[in-house]
Design a protein around this motif. Sequence first.
Motif, PDB file in Angstrom:
ATOM      1  N   ASP A   1       0.852  -1.189   0.000  1.00 36.89           N
ATOM      2  CA  ASP A   1       0.000   0.000   0.000  1.00 36.89           C
ATOM      3  C   ASP A   1       0.890   1.242   0.000  1.00 36.89           C
ATOM      4  O   ASP A   1       1.882   1.284   0.738  1.00 36.89           O
ATOM      5  CB  ASP A   1      -0.911   0.003   1.235  1.00 36.89           C
ATOM      6  N   PRO A   2       0.578   2.229  -0.847  1.00 32.62           N
ATOM      7  CA  PRO A   2      -0.495   2.243  -1.848  1.00 32.62           C
ATOM      8  C   PRO A   2      -0.097   1.484  -3.116  1.00 32.62           C
ATOM      9  O   PRO A   2       1.086   1.397  -3.437  1.00 32.62           O
ATOM     10  CB  PRO A   2      -0.668   3.736  -2.133  1.00 32.62           C
ATOM     11  N   LYS A   3      -1.107   0.956  -3.816  1.00 35.11           N
ATOM     12  CA  LYS A   3      -0.847   0.206  -5.038  1.00 35.11           C
ATOM     13  C   LYS A   3      -0.379   1.140  -6.158  1.00 35.11           C
ATOM     14  O   LYS A   3       0.554   0.843  -6.886  1.00 35.11           O
ATOM     15  CB  LYS A   3      -2.110  -0.546  -5.478  1.00 35.11           C
ATOM     16  N   GLN A   4      -1.078   2.261  -6.304  1.00 36.33           N
ATOM     17  CA  GLN A   4      -0.711   3.266  -7.299  1.00 36.33           C
ATOM     18  C   GLN A   4      -0.546   4.597  -6.568  1.00 36.33           C
ATOM     19  O   GLN A   4      -1.509   5.328  -6.372  1.00 36.33           O
ATOM     20  CB  GLN A   4      -1.790   3.377  -8.390  1.00 36.33           C
ATOM     21  N   ALA A   5       0.662   4.882  -6.150  1.00 41.60           N
ATOM     22  CA  ALA A   5       0.904   6.074  -5.333  1.00 41.60           C
ATOM     23  C   ALA A   5       0.972   7.330  -6.195  1.00 41.60           C
ATOM     24  O   ALA A   5       1.565   7.332  -7.269  1.00 41.60           O
ATOM     25  CB  ALA A   5       2.199   5.910  -4.548  1.00 41.60           C
ATOM     26  N   SER A   6       0.356   8.397  -5.713  1.00 44.47           N
ATOM     27  CA  SER A   6       0.476   9.691  -6.377  1.00 44.47           C
ATOM     28  C   SER A   6       1.761  10.356  -5.894  1.00 44.47           C
ATOM     29  O   SER A   6       2.309   9.983  -4.850  1.00 44.47           O
ATOM     30  CB  SER A   6      -0.735  10.567  -6.056  1.00 44.47           C
ATOM     31  N   PRO A   7       2.261  11.355  -6.618  1.00 38.94           N
ATOM     32  CA  PRO A   7       3.521  12.003  -6.227  1.00 38.94           C
ATOM     33  C   PRO A   7       3.490  12.674  -4.857  1.00 38.94           C
ATOM     34  O   PRO A   7       4.539  12.958  -4.289  1.00 38.94           O
ATOM     35  CB  PRO A   7       3.732  13.042  -7.335  1.00 38.94           C
ATOM     36  N   SER A   8       2.296  12.923  -4.324  1.00 37.10           N
ATOM     37  CA  SER A   8       2.206  13.609  -3.032  1.00 37.10           C
ATOM     38  C   SER A   8       2.248  12.652  -1.847  1.00 37.10           C
ATOM     39  O   SER A   8       2.437  13.080  -0.709  1.00 37.10           O
ATOM     40  CB  SER A   8       0.909  14.429  -2.965  1.00 37.10           C
ATOM     41  N   VAL A   9       2.083  11.350  -2.096  1.00 34.16           N
ATOM     42  CA  VAL A   9       2.040  10.361  -1.009  1.00 34.16           C
ATOM     43  C   VAL A   9       3.453  10.073  -0.515  1.00 34.16           C
ATOM     44  O   VAL A   9       4.346   9.765  -1.300  1.00 34.16           O
ATOM     45  CB  VAL A   9       1.365   9.059  -1.482  1.00 34.16           C
ATOM     46  N   SER A  10       3.644  10.151   0.797  1.00 31.80           N
ATOM     47  CA  SER A  10       4.991  10.016   1.361  1.00 31.80           C
ATOM     48  C   SER A  10       5.174   8.757   2.203  1.00 31.80           C
ATOM     49  O   SER A  10       6.196   8.606   2.863  1.00 31.80           O
ATOM     50  CB  SER A  10       5.322  11.240   2.219  1.00 31.80           C
ATOM     51  N   TYR A  11       4.206   7.843   2.197  1.00 32.54           N
ATOM     52  CA  TYR A  11       4.338   6.636   3.012  1.00 32.54           C
ATOM     53  C   TYR A  11       4.329   5.391   2.131  1.00 32.54           C
ATOM     54  O   TYR A  11       3.853   5.410   0.996  1.00 32.54           O
ATOM     55  CB  TYR A  11       3.204   6.543   4.040  1.00 32.54           C
ATOM     56  N   ARG A  12       4.866   4.303   2.668  1.00 37.07           N
ATOM     57  CA  ARG A  12       4.805   2.996   2.026  1.00 37.07           C
ATOM     58  C   ARG A  12       4.586   1.933   3.103  1.00 37.07           C
ATOM     59  O   ARG A  12       5.278   1.937   4.125  1.00 37.07           O
ATOM     60  CB  ARG A  12       6.106   2.678   1.268  1.00 37.07           C
ATOM     61  N   GLN A  13       3.617   1.039   2.872  1.00 34.83           N
ATOM     62  CA  GLN A  13       3.399  -0.091   3.771  1.00 34.83           C
ATOM     63  C   GLN A  13       4.039  -1.320   3.150  1.00 34.83           C
ATOM     64  O   GLN A  13       3.748  -1.678   2.009  1.00 34.83           O
ATOM     65  CB  GLN A  13       1.905  -0.329   4.006  1.00 34.83           C
TER      66      GLN A  13
END
Length: 237
Positions: free
Chosen positions: A127-139
């Motif tokens: 997660d997220p599967k399709q991250a946008s450029p603004s997303v700063s986390y990764r599971q």
Amino acid sequence: CAFLGECAEQRRCRELAEASTFYRAVYSEIEEVGWEHLVRFCGDLTSLSFRILDGKGKMHIIEIQLDKTHPKCPPSISADVPYMFDLKWSTHSRLKDVVQQFKKHLEKLQAFWSTLDDIDRSLWVVDPKQASPSVSYRQINMGNDCFIMLSINAFDPRSLPECRFIGSGPIVNLLRNRWRRNGKRWIKDKQFLENLKCLLETQLPIPPDVQKNEQQVECGICYAQSLPIGNPVAILM
């Protein structure tokens, strides 16, 4: 009544003149940026969206909201990035100045996006599967029903990230204790993944598709080694 009507006409003429001046100014400034970069605009030209490529060829959209008094008032800007820059604006500024400042901002964010790209490419991200450029986390799936959620600092992507452990059982507690114990061993000059492996003291899980490809390569090598020496091998095209 005639006097009031005359005042209304004068006001209407002034509004039309101001609108005409606004349209001419905005059209001129769009030409400076380049019409090929304009992807959206509203009829009164108070809302504009430009397509900008960063140094690595990735496309970004910046949305600009103009006040009717432009350029007296600074525009409002937004984009799909982790944080926006402080716009430097004066009454002599133009749209090309906004675009230029946005380009510089994109360059500052390259280290942040490179770190996330390394994580996406090398670890088992769920997660997220399709991250946008603004997303700063990764599971990340660590195996044995254990997950970690890393939050990367967009201002300082090489710094120690925030880490949240998800799951139950001894594996989760073990990794959490290692993270707390080894936090001071994080070195900014080292690669992000090397630091992560050092803190958790474990092999980091690779993405399932990469693991599958590696297994297929290994199977092919094992098969080739088992073939009799000197026998011709048919190649199917």
